[in-house]
Design a protein around this motif. Structure first.
Motif, PDB file in Angstrom:
ATOM      1  N   THR A  74      25.652  35.536  47.308  1.00 62.74           N
ATOM      2  CA  THR A  74      25.902  36.810  47.971  1.00 62.74           C
ATOM      3  C   THR A  74      27.018  37.552  47.245  1.00 62.74           C
ATOM      4  N   ALA A  75      27.155  38.826  47.546  1.00 67.95           N
ATOM      5  CA  ALA A  75      28.226  39.623  46.947  1.00 67.95           C
ATOM      6  C   ALA A  75      29.594  39.039  47.296  1.00 67.95           C
ATOM      7  N   ALA A  76      29.768  38.572  48.520  1.00 65.89           N
ATOM      8  CA  ALA A  76      31.046  37.975  48.934  1.00 65.89           C
ATOM      9  C   ALA A  76      31.324  36.697  48.142  1.00 65.89           C
ATOM     10  N   GLN A  77      30.294  35.883  47.933  1.00 64.80           N
ATOM     11  CA  GLN A  77      30.476  34.667  47.140  1.00 64.80           C
ATOM     12  C   GLN A  77      30.825  35.004  45.697  1.00 64.80           C
ATOM     13  N   VAL A  78      30.148  36.000  45.137  1.00 64.17           N
ATOM     14  CA  VAL A  78      30.421  36.418  43.757  1.00 64.17           C
ATOM     15  C   VAL A  78      31.866  36.880  43.629  1.00 64.17           C
ATOM     16  N   ALA A  79      32.325  37.693  44.574  1.00 57.05           N
ATOM     17  CA  ALA A  79      33.707  38.181  44.520  1.00 57.05           C
ATOM     18  C   ALA A  79      34.696  37.021  44.594  1.00 57.05           C
ATOM     19  N   ALA A  80      34.472  36.090  45.506  1.00 55.56           N
ATOM     20  CA  ALA A  80      35.381  34.949  45.662  1.00 55.56           C
ATOM     21  C   ALA A  80      35.350  34.042  44.433  1.00 55.56           C
ATOM     22  N   LEU A  81      34.170  33.807  43.881  1.00 52.79           N
ATOM     23  CA  LEU A  81      34.065  32.970  42.684  1.00 52.79           C
ATOM     24  C   LEU A  81      34.740  33.636  41.490  1.00 52.79           C
ATOM     25  N   THR A  82      34.609  34.942  41.375  1.00 49.91           N
ATOM     26  CA  THR A  82      35.263  35.678  40.293  1.00 49.91           C
ATOM     27  C   THR A  82      36.773  35.493  40.380  1.00 49.91           C
ATOM     28  N   GLU A  83      37.314  35.556  41.597  1.00 52.88           N
ATOM     29  CA  GLU A  83      38.754  35.340  41.783  1.00 52.88           C
ATOM     30  C   GLU A  83      39.171  33.933  41.353  1.00 52.88           C
ATOM     31  N   GLN A  84      38.249  32.977  41.433  1.00 55.52           N
ATOM     32  CA  GLN A  84      38.549  31.591  41.069  1.00 55.52           C
ATOM     33  C   GLN A  84      38.325  31.305  39.584  1.00 55.52           C
ATOM     34  N   GLY A  85      37.887  32.313  38.813  1.00 57.53           N
ATOM     35  CA  GLY A  85      37.710  32.121  37.380  1.00 57.53           C
ATOM     36  C   GLY A  85      36.279  31.952  36.924  1.00 57.53           C
ATOM     37  N   PHE A  86      35.317  32.132  37.837  1.00 55.39           N
ATOM     38  CA  PHE A  86      33.913  32.046  37.446  1.00 55.39           C
ATOM     39  C   PHE A  86      33.488  33.364  36.819  1.00 55.39           C
ATOM     40  N   VAL A  87      32.530  33.288  35.893  1.00 51.72           N
ATOM     41  CA  VAL A  87      31.965  34.476  35.254  1.00 51.72           C
ATOM     42  C   VAL A  87      30.449  34.418  35.381  1.00 51.72           C
ATOM     43  N   ALA A  88      29.824  35.590  35.347  1.00 50.56           N
ATOM     44  CA  ALA A  88      28.364  35.670  35.460  1.00 50.56           C
ATOM     45  C   ALA A  88      27.708  35.035  34.243  1.00 50.56           C
ATOM     46  N   VAL A  89      26.603  34.337  34.497  1.00 46.09           N
ATOM     47  CA  VAL A  89      25.785  33.753  33.445  1.00 46.09           C
ATOM     48  C   VAL A  89      24.400  34.366  33.624  1.00 46.09           C
ATOM     49  N   GLY A  90      24.138  35.428  32.895  1.00 48.10           N
ATOM     50  CA  GLY A  90      22.874  36.130  33.071  1.00 48.10           C
ATOM     51  C   GLY A  90      22.760  36.685  34.479  1.00 48.10           C
ATOM     52  N   ASP A  91      21.527  36.759  34.981  1.00 50.06           N
ATOM     53  CA  ASP A  91      21.273  37.281  36.319  1.00 50.06           C
ATOM     54  C   ASP A  91      21.125  36.175  37.349  1.00 50.06           C
ATOM     55  N   ASP A  92      21.283  34.922  36.924  1.00 46.08           N
ATOM     56  CA  ASP A  92      20.949  33.811  37.803  1.00 46.08           C
ATOM     57  C   ASP A  92      22.126  33.097  38.447  1.00 46.08           C
ATOM     58  N   GLY A  93      23.290  33.125  37.839  1.00 49.87           N
ATOM     59  CA  GLY A  93      24.372  32.337  38.402  1.00 49.87           C
ATOM     60  C   GLY A  93      25.714  32.649  37.776  1.00 49.87           C
ATOM     61  N   MET A  94      26.676  31.789  38.091  1.00 50.20           N
ATOM     62  CA  MET A  94      28.034  31.947  37.593  1.00 50.20           C
ATOM     63  C   MET A  94      28.527  30.602  37.078  1.00 50.20           C
ATOM     64  N   GLN A  95      29.448  30.674  36.138  1.00 49.57           N
ATOM     65  CA  GLN A  95      29.984  29.466  35.512  1.00 49.57           C
ATOM     66  C   GLN A  95      31.498  29.586  35.462  1.00 49.57           C
ATOM     67  N   LEU A  96      32.174  28.470  35.692  1.00 47.09           N
ATOM     68  CA  LEU A  96      33.626  28.446  35.600  1.00 47.09           C
ATOM     69  C   LEU A  96      34.021  28.727  34.156  1.00 47.09           C
ATOM     70  N   ASN A  97      34.864  29.744  33.940  1.00 48.08           N
ATOM     71  CA  ASN A  97      35.175  30.140  32.575  1.00 48.08           C
ATOM     72  C   ASN A  97      36.140  29.176  31.890  1.00 48.08           C
ATOM     73  N   LEU A  98      36.463  29.445  30.641  1.00 47.28           N
ATOM     74  CA  LEU A  98      37.216  28.507  29.802  1.00 47.28           C
ATOM     75  C   LEU A  98      38.544  28.101  30.419  1.00 47.28           C
TER      76      LEU A  98
END
Length: 178
Positions: free
Chosen positions: A44-68
């Motif tokens: 969800t948009a809320a999950q994306v926002a929270a994950l971004t704050e934790q250092g995750f980045v988008a991986v294509g259109d399918d998911g997010m990955q914890l960045n370096l």
């Protein structure tokens, strides 16, 4: 002119300003909505926002990955995790659970030193180590998928020690990937 007439005239004069203010607010809100966080895959948009704050980045259109900066790194030829990293892994698990995310994929990686077959096995052991630690932290074991990618997906130059150390990692991936 009476006091009542003066007040009425002031209100009439203020009406165009109210409309102008309302129009400006509507424009500003529309602009904010165009920059709003959008869902990614099953997130969800809320999950994306929270994950971004934790250092995750988008991986294509399918998911997010914890960045370096938040990746889980390993020593040369090791699948062992230090105490500080154990706490980091537990925090990641708790954060995901707090966001209602109960499925994750852990991708193990290595540098390019050693035989590709050995690196494949080592990367799988690294992913399994992180899976075990996440499960110990309360993440549902059945929601954890693991992959060993060996040396096939470097994020840094394997020609330097610094680059090789960044490639010895486990990436945490969430979203629509199964």
């Amino acid at each position: 002119m009476s006091s009542k007439d003066t007040t009425t005239n002031k209100r009439r004069a203020a009406r165009p300003l109210h409309w102008l203010l309302a129009a400006c607010l509507a424009t500003a809100l529309a602009a904010c909505q165009t920059h709003a966080v959008k869902p990614i895959g099953s997130l969800t948009a809320a999950q994306v926002a929270a994950l971004t704050e934790q250092g995750f980045v988008a991986v294509g259109d399918d998911g997010m990955q914890l960045n370096l900066s938040g990746r889980i790194l390993f020593a040369l030829d090791s699948a062992r995790v230090e105490a500080e990293t154990r706490e980091h892994i537990a925090k990641v698990a708790r954060t995901l659970l707090g966001l209602g995310i109960q499925t994750v994929r852990l991708d193990g990686h290595t540098d390019n030193l050693g035989a590709p077959e050995y690196n494949q096995s080592l990367s799988l052991r690294r992913a399994q180590t992180v899976a075990d630690l996440m499960a110990d932290a309360g993440f549902p074991r059945e929601g954890i998928g693991i992959r060993g990618l060996g040396q096939t997906v470097p994020v840094a130059d394997n020609a330097t020690e610094e680059g090789r150390s960044q490639n010895r990692r486990v990436s945490v991936v969430v979203g629509s990937f199964y």
